[in-house]
Design a protein around this motif. Structure first.
Motif, PDB file in Angstrom:
ATOM      1  N   ALA A  32       9.359  -7.064   2.492  1.00 24.75           N
ATOM      2  CA  ALA A  32       8.555  -5.840   2.404  1.00 24.75           C
ATOM      3  C   ALA A  32       7.231  -6.152   1.713  1.00 24.75           C
ATOM      4  CB  ALA A  32       9.302  -4.759   1.633  1.00 24.75           C
ATOM      5  N   ILE A  33       6.179  -5.441   2.130  1.00 24.14           N
ATOM      6  CA  ILE A  33       4.870  -5.579   1.499  1.00 24.14           C
ATOM      7  C   ILE A  33       4.412  -4.213   1.017  1.00 24.14           C
ATOM      8  CG2 ILE A  33       2.448  -6.200   1.804  1.00 24.14           C
ATOM      9  CD1 ILE A  33       3.243  -8.206   3.882  1.00 24.14           C
ATOM     10  N   SER A  34       4.093  -4.153  -0.265  1.00 26.56           N
ATOM     11  CA  SER A  34       3.543  -2.951  -0.893  1.00 26.56           C
ATOM     12  C   SER A  34       2.035  -3.140  -1.015  1.00 26.56           C
ATOM     13  CB  SER A  34       4.177  -2.765  -2.279  1.00 26.56           C
ATOM     14  OG  SER A  34       3.423  -1.904  -3.086  1.00 26.56           O
ATOM     15  N   LEU A  35       1.285  -2.107  -0.625  1.00 28.64           N
ATOM     16  CA  LEU A  35      -0.170  -2.235  -0.609  1.00 28.64           C
ATOM     17  C   LEU A  35      -0.846  -1.123  -1.396  1.00 28.64           C
ATOM     18  CD1 LEU A  35      -0.220  -3.120   3.127  1.00 28.64           C
ATOM     19  CD2 LEU A  35      -1.413  -4.539   1.448  1.00 28.64           C
ATOM     20  N   ASP A  36      -1.884  -1.487  -2.121  1.00 27.41           N
ATOM     21  CA  ASP A  36      -2.806  -0.530  -2.710  1.00 27.41           C
ATOM     22  C   ASP A  36      -3.636   0.063  -1.574  1.00 27.41           C
ATOM     23  OD1 ASP A  36      -4.521   0.686  -4.754  1.00 27.41           O
ATOM     24  OD2 ASP A  36      -5.958  -0.864  -4.181  1.00 27.41           O
ATOM     25  N   VAL A  37      -4.312   1.183  -1.837  1.00 28.86           N
ATOM     26  CA  VAL A  37      -5.119   1.823  -0.794  1.00 28.86           C
ATOM     27  C   VAL A  37      -6.609   1.557  -0.997  1.00 28.86           C
ATOM     28  CG1 VAL A  37      -5.777   4.003   0.279  1.00 28.86           C
ATOM     29  CG2 VAL A  37      -3.403   3.598  -0.315  1.00 28.86           C
ATOM     30  N   THR A  38      -7.226   2.255  -1.947  1.00 32.65           N
ATOM     31  CA  THR A  38      -8.668   2.175  -2.109  1.00 32.65           C
ATOM     32  C   THR A  38      -9.101   0.810  -2.633  1.00 32.65           C
ATOM     33  OG1 THR A  38      -8.695   4.542  -2.602  1.00 32.65           O
ATOM     34  CG2 THR A  38     -10.687   3.306  -3.097  1.00 32.65           C
ATOM     35  N   GLY A  39      -9.956   0.150  -1.900  1.00 27.13           N
ATOM     36  CA  GLY A  39     -10.409  -1.178  -2.272  1.00 27.13           C
ATOM     37  C   GLY A  39      -9.590  -2.287  -1.652  1.00 27.13           C
ATOM     38  N   LEU A 157       8.067  -6.765   9.137  1.00 20.21           N
ATOM     39  CA  LEU A 157       8.217  -6.509   7.709  1.00 20.21           C
ATOM     40  C   LEU A 157       8.077  -5.017   7.433  1.00 20.21           C
ATOM     41  CD1 LEU A 157       6.042  -9.396   6.228  1.00 20.21           C
ATOM     42  CD2 LEU A 157       8.538  -9.330   6.448  1.00 20.21           C
ATOM     43  N   LEU A 158       8.672  -4.570   6.339  1.00 19.59           N
ATOM     44  CA  LEU A 158       8.555  -3.184   5.907  1.00 19.59           C
ATOM     45  C   LEU A 158       7.280  -3.052   5.087  1.00 19.59           C
ATOM     46  CD1 LEU A 158      10.283  -0.487   5.795  1.00 19.59           C
ATOM     47  CD2 LEU A 158      10.949  -1.247   3.499  1.00 19.59           C
ATOM     48  N   LEU A 159       6.400  -2.155   5.499  1.00 21.51           N
ATOM     49  CA  LEU A 159       5.145  -1.954   4.784  1.00 21.51           C
ATOM     50  C   LEU A 159       5.137  -0.587   4.108  1.00 21.51           C
ATOM     51  CD1 LEU A 159       2.487  -3.244   7.367  1.00 21.51           C
ATOM     52  CD2 LEU A 159       3.794  -4.550   5.675  1.00 21.51           C
ATOM     53  N   HIS A 169      -4.837  11.324   0.003  1.00 19.03           N
ATOM     54  CA  HIS A 169      -4.970  10.043   0.694  1.00 19.03           C
ATOM     55  C   HIS A 169      -3.772   9.776   1.593  1.00 19.03           C
ATOM     56  CE1 HIS A 169      -8.392   9.243  -1.835  1.00 19.03           C
ATOM     57  NE2 HIS A 169      -8.524   8.019  -1.364  1.00 19.03           N
ATOM     58  N   MET A 170      -2.574  10.108   1.104  1.00 16.94           N
ATOM     59  CA  MET A 170      -1.365   9.861   1.882  1.00 16.94           C
ATOM     60  C   MET A 170      -1.273  10.801   3.075  1.00 16.94           C
ATOM     61  SD  MET A 170      -0.149   7.515  -0.116  1.00 16.94           S
ATOM     62  CE  MET A 170      -1.845   7.190  -0.611  1.00 16.94           C
ATOM     63  N   ILE A 179      -3.922   4.893  10.451  1.00 14.07           N
ATOM     64  CA  ILE A 179      -3.158   3.719  10.013  1.00 14.07           C
ATOM     65  C   ILE A 179      -1.843   4.116   9.331  1.00 14.07           C
ATOM     66  CG2 ILE A 179      -5.189   2.234   9.794  1.00 14.07           C
ATOM     67  CD1 ILE A 179      -5.096   2.689   6.764  1.00 14.07           C
ATOM     68  N   HIS A 180      -1.572   5.414   9.235  1.00 17.98           N
ATOM     69  CA  HIS A 180      -0.376   5.874   8.507  1.00 17.98           C
ATOM     70  C   HIS A 180       0.920   5.417   9.155  1.00 17.98           C
ATOM     71  CE1 HIS A 180      -1.049   8.766  11.664  1.00 17.98           C
ATOM     72  NE2 HIS A 180       0.121   9.330  11.456  1.00 17.98           N
ATOM     73  N   ASN A 181       0.916   5.218  10.473  1.00 16.93           N
ATOM     74  CA  ASN A 181       2.152   4.844  11.158  1.00 16.93           C
ATOM     75  C   ASN A 181       2.600   3.418  10.857  1.00 16.93           C
ATOM     76  OD1 ASN A 181       2.823   7.259  12.490  1.00 16.93           O
ATOM     77  ND2 ASN A 181       1.296   6.862  14.077  1.00 16.93           N
ATOM     78  N   HIS A 182       1.755   2.646  10.207  1.00 14.10           N
ATOM     79  CA  HIS A 182       2.146   1.290   9.830  1.00 14.10           C
ATOM     80  C   HIS A 182       3.081   1.286   8.614  1.00 14.10           C
ATOM     81  CE1 HIS A 182      -0.563  -0.867  12.554  1.00 14.10           C
ATOM     82  NE2 HIS A 182      -1.497   0.014  12.254  1.00 14.10           N
ATOM     83  N   PHE A 183       3.168   2.403   7.913  1.00 17.08           N
ATOM     84  CA  PHE A 183       3.876   2.427   6.629  1.00 17.08           C
ATOM     85  C   PHE A 183       5.139   3.277   6.680  1.00 17.08           C
ATOM     86  CE2 PHE A 183      -0.744   2.135   5.897  1.00 17.08           C
ATOM     87  CZ  PHE A 183      -0.786   0.834   5.416  1.00 17.08           C
ATOM     88  N   LYS A 184       6.138   2.807   5.937  1.00 19.84           N
ATOM     89  CA  LYS A 184       7.415   3.515   5.866  1.00 19.84           C
ATOM     90  C   LYS A 184       7.594   4.271   4.554  1.00 19.84           C
ATOM     91  CE  LYS A 184       9.447   2.281   9.774  1.00 19.84           C
ATOM     92  NZ  LYS A 184       9.828   3.265  10.804  1.00 19.84           N
TER      93      LYS A 184
END
Length: 290
Positions: A32-39, A157-159, A169-170, A179-184
Motif C-alpha cells: 500500500a502507498i499512502s500519499l500527501d495531497v498538497t505539494g 497496490l492499494l493507494l 480536498h477529499m 484522480i479520486h478513483n485511484h484511492f481507496k
C-alpha cells in the motif's frame, strides 16, 4: 533538530535522490502507498497570494492590499488560525468554510491593519476567494503525480491519502481533478481531528487501509510526502516506510506549515534522510518496477 536543519539548508544541494540508491525502502514488502495531497499530488495553478489579490480587485475592495502586503498577511493569519483552531476547524468543531472565512478576514487585517472592510464588501470578497479554490482554476495535478497514479507499477497496490488538508480536498478537489478513483482510503486532518506528524492520523489512515487488506502490516505501507517533519518523520515514527519528496525546485509548491517540529524515530540520522529523499515521483515508479 540538527537533522532538520541539515534537511532544510543542505539537502537540495545534492540533486535527485542525492545520487544514492533507495536501498532503505524495502520495495518488495510494499502493498500500500499512502500519499500527501498538497505539494505532493497537486499544487495551486497560480500562487495563492495572486489569487487572493485578484479576488480583492474583482470585489473592488476599497484600498485593497498589494500582493506584498497580502503575502505578509497570509503568512501571519494562516499560522495563527492553524494554531488556535487546528485541523481547519476540525478540533473546534466548526465547518471548514467558517474556518476559512475567519482566516481570510485575518489575512486582510494583517495585510492592512488600518483599513476597515465592511461586512458587505468582505462577503463579496470571501465568496470570490472560496469559489476560486473550489473551481478548476484553483488546483492542478502535478505531472509526476499523474505518472505515478497511472503507472502499471501502482495498479496492483492499494493507494490512499494521509493529508493535513480540509475535507473539501477529499470530497471536491480530488474528484474535480478526476484522480479520486485511484484511492481507496482518505484520512484528512479535518475529519480525524489530528494532523501529521501525530500518531493518531497515521493510525486512522492505517485502519482505513486495513479495511481493504485486513492482514496489512505497518512496514508494508509506504508513505510519500513533501514535508520532512509531517510526512517523513511522522510516518517513520508510526512504523510506515517513507520517502521524502523534495519539491524545492518547483516554484508552484509552497511549504505552508513550516513551523511543525519533526518527531524522533528509531534510526533517525542525516544518512537515513539522504537515502530516502527523492526529487520526483517518477523515481517511485522506477523503484517499484525493479
Amino acid at each position: 533538530m540538527l537533522v532538520g536543519i541539515f534537511v532544510l539548508l543542505y539537502l537540495p544541494l545534492f540533486g535527485t535522490s542525492l545520487s544514492l540508491p533507495l536501498s532503505a525502502v524495502e520495495s518488495s514488502k510494499i502493498r500500500a502507498i499512502s500519499l500527501d495531497v498538497t505539494g505532493t499530488l497537486v499544487a495551486t495553478k497560480e500562487p495563492v497570494i495572486k489569487s487572493y489579490h485578484d479576488a480583492a480587485l474583482w470585489a473592488q475592495l476599497p484600498n485593497p492590499p498589494t500582493q506584498d502586503e497580502m503575502k505578509k498577511g497570509f503568512k501571519v493569519a494562516f499560522k495563527e488560525r492553524c494554531i488556535e483552531s487546528p485541523c481547519y476547524g476540525g478540533v473546534e468543531g466548526i465547518a471548514g468554510r467558517e474556518w476559512w472565512r475567519e482566516t481570510v478576514a485575518r489575512v486582510l487585517h494583517h495585510a492592512k491593519p488600518d483599513v476597515k472592510v465592511s461586512e458587505q464588501d468582505f462577503d463579496r470578497y470571501f465568496r470570490r476567494v472560496y469559489q476560486h479554490f473550489g473551481s478548476p482554476a484553483g488546483y492542478e495535478v502535478l505531472d509526476d503525480a499523474r505518472n505515478l497514479l497511472e503507472s502499471k507499477s501502482t495498479s496492483e497496490l492499494l493507494l490512499g491519502i494521509t493529508s493535513n488538508t480540509p475535507t473539501r480536498h477529499m470530497e471536491s478537489v480530488l474528484p474535480m481533478l478526476d484522480i479520486h478513483n485511484h484511492f481507496k482510503w482518505f484520512a484528512c486532518s479535518q475529519e480525524i481531528k489530528y494532523e501529521k506528524p501525530s500518531l493518531e492520523i497515521f493510525d486512522a489512515s492505517f485502519e482505513q487501509a486495513k479495511f481493504w487488506i485486513p492482514d496489512l502490516q505497518k512496514d508494508q505501507v509506504l508513505h510519500i510526502g513533501d514535508s520532512y517533519a509531517a510526512d517523513y518523520c511522522g510516518a517513520k515514527r508510526f512504523g510506515f516506510q517513507a520517502l521524502l519528496l523534495d519539491r524545492s525546485d518547483n516554484p508552484a509548491v509552497v511549504a505552508y506549515q513550516d513551523w511543525i517540529e519533526a518527531p524522533d524515530y528509531e534510526g533517525k540520522s542525516v544518512e537515513d534522510v539522504q537515502l530516502n529523499t527523492i526529487k520526483s515521483l517518477d523515481e517511485v515508479v522506477s523503484m517499484l518496477s525493479l
